[in-house]
Design a protein around this motif. Structure first.
Motif, PDB file in Angstrom:
ATOM      1  N   UNK A 249     -11.430-112.268 -67.361  1.00  0.00           N
ATOM      2  CA  UNK A 249     -12.018-111.751 -66.125  1.00  0.00           C
ATOM      3  C   UNK A 249     -10.994-111.443 -65.046  1.00  0.00           C
ATOM      4  N   UNK A 250      -9.867-112.183 -65.007  1.00  0.00           N
ATOM      5  CA  UNK A 250      -8.900-111.989 -63.930  1.00  0.00           C
ATOM      6  C   UNK A 250      -7.519-112.442 -64.383  1.00  0.00           C
ATOM      7  N   UNK A 251      -6.516-112.064 -63.576  1.00  0.00           N
ATOM      8  CA  UNK A 251      -5.137-112.451 -63.857  1.00  0.00           C
ATOM      9  C   UNK A 251      -4.507-112.947 -62.564  1.00  0.00           C
ATOM     10  N   UNK A 252      -3.813-114.070 -62.655  1.00  0.00           N
ATOM     11  CA  UNK A 252      -3.031-114.576 -61.525  1.00  0.00           C
ATOM     12  C   UNK A 252      -1.589-114.158 -61.774  1.00  0.00           C
ATOM     13  N   UNK A 253      -1.021-113.409 -60.824  1.00  0.00           N
ATOM     14  CA  UNK A 253       0.362-112.942 -60.963  1.00  0.00           C
ATOM     15  C   UNK A 253       1.189-113.431 -59.789  1.00  0.00           C
ATOM     16  N   UNK A 254       2.502-113.632 -59.995  1.00  0.00           N
ATOM     17  CA  UNK A 254       3.374-114.004 -58.881  1.00  0.00           C
ATOM     18  C   UNK A 254       3.394-112.883 -57.836  1.00  0.00           C
ATOM     19  N   UNK A 255       3.627-113.242 -56.585  1.00  0.00           N
ATOM     20  CA  UNK A 255       3.586-112.279 -55.490  1.00  0.00           C
ATOM     21  C   UNK A 255       4.587-111.145 -55.682  1.00  0.00           C
ATOM     22  N   UNK A 256       5.783-111.431 -56.178  1.00  0.00           N
ATOM     23  CA  UNK A 256       6.780-110.376 -56.397  1.00  0.00           C
ATOM     24  C   UNK A 256       6.268-109.336 -57.397  1.00  0.00           C
ATOM     25  N   UNK A 257       5.647-109.802 -58.465  1.00  0.00           N
ATOM     26  CA  UNK A 257       5.099-108.885 -59.467  1.00  0.00           C
ATOM     27  C   UNK A 257       3.974-108.049 -58.860  1.00  0.00           C
ATOM     28  N   UNK A 258       3.146-108.662 -58.035  1.00  0.00           N
ATOM     29  CA  UNK A 258       2.045-107.950 -57.373  1.00  0.00           C
ATOM     30  C   UNK A 258       2.594-106.870 -56.449  1.00  0.00           C
ATOM     31  N   UNK A 259       3.617-107.207 -55.654  1.00  0.00           N
ATOM     32  CA  UNK A 259       4.215-106.225 -54.758  1.00  0.00           C
ATOM     33  C   UNK A 259       4.825-105.064 -55.532  1.00  0.00           C
ATOM     34  N   UNK A 260       5.481-105.351 -56.660  1.00  0.00           N
ATOM     35  CA  UNK A 260       6.045-104.288 -57.497  1.00  0.00           C
ATOM     36  C   UNK A 260       4.950-103.371 -58.027  1.00  0.00           C
ATOM     37  N   UNK A 261       3.839-103.956 -58.478  1.00  0.00           N
ATOM     38  CA  UNK A 261       2.728-103.152 -58.980  1.00  0.00           C
ATOM     39  C   UNK A 261       2.154-102.249 -57.891  1.00  0.00           C
ATOM     40  N   UNK A 262       1.993-102.801 -56.700  1.00  0.00           N
ATOM     41  CA  UNK A 262       1.466-101.998 -55.594  1.00  0.00           C
ATOM     42  C   UNK A 262       2.415-100.883 -55.205  1.00  0.00           C
ATOM     43  N   UNK A 263       3.713-101.169 -55.215  1.00  0.00           N
ATOM     44  CA  UNK A 263       4.692-100.152 -54.850  1.00  0.00           C
ATOM     45  C   UNK A 263       4.672 -99.012 -55.859  1.00  0.00           C
ATOM     46  N   UNK A 264       4.563 -99.345 -57.147  1.00  0.00           N
ATOM     47  CA  UNK A 264       4.515 -98.303 -58.184  1.00  0.00           C
ATOM     48  C   UNK A 264       3.201 -97.524 -58.130  1.00  0.00           C
ATOM     49  N   UNK A 265       2.138 -98.175 -57.703  1.00  0.00           N
ATOM     50  CA  UNK A 265       0.844 -97.500 -57.627  1.00  0.00           C
ATOM     51  C   UNK A 265       0.796 -96.514 -56.471  1.00  0.00           C
TER      52      UNK A 265
END
Length: 85
Positions: free
Chosen positions: A35-51
């Protein structure tokens, strides 16, 4: 990526968070279904930047992000501009 049933993730949240920070993203499931994934904040920021790349990223990209449909000159509609008096 380790899968955590939601009740285990809630009961052992500190361990869940520490595992995420040391081993990477952790999957949370409910009734055996992811249902969901917990990711480290750095990985989340990288994903948002690429998006959402910035203008510089788009202009310097190796390939276009979209195709523009530019009509040929034959299809352009010309209009007259009134002469100034």
């Amino acid at each position: 990526m380790r899968e955590w049933p939601v009740q285990d993730a809630k009961a052992h949240f500190s361990e869940f968070l520490d595992t995420c920070l040391t081993e990477g993203p952790q999957l949370v499931s409910r009734r055996g279904e992811a249902k969901a994934v917990l990711v480290p904040l750095d990985a989340w920021n990288d994903l948002n930047k690429r998006a959402k790349p910035g203008v510089k990223d788009v202009l310097l990209a190796d390939e276009p992000r979209f195709v523009m449909d530019i009509p040929s000159r034959k299809e352009w509609e010309w209009r007259s501009i009134p002469a100034e008096e």
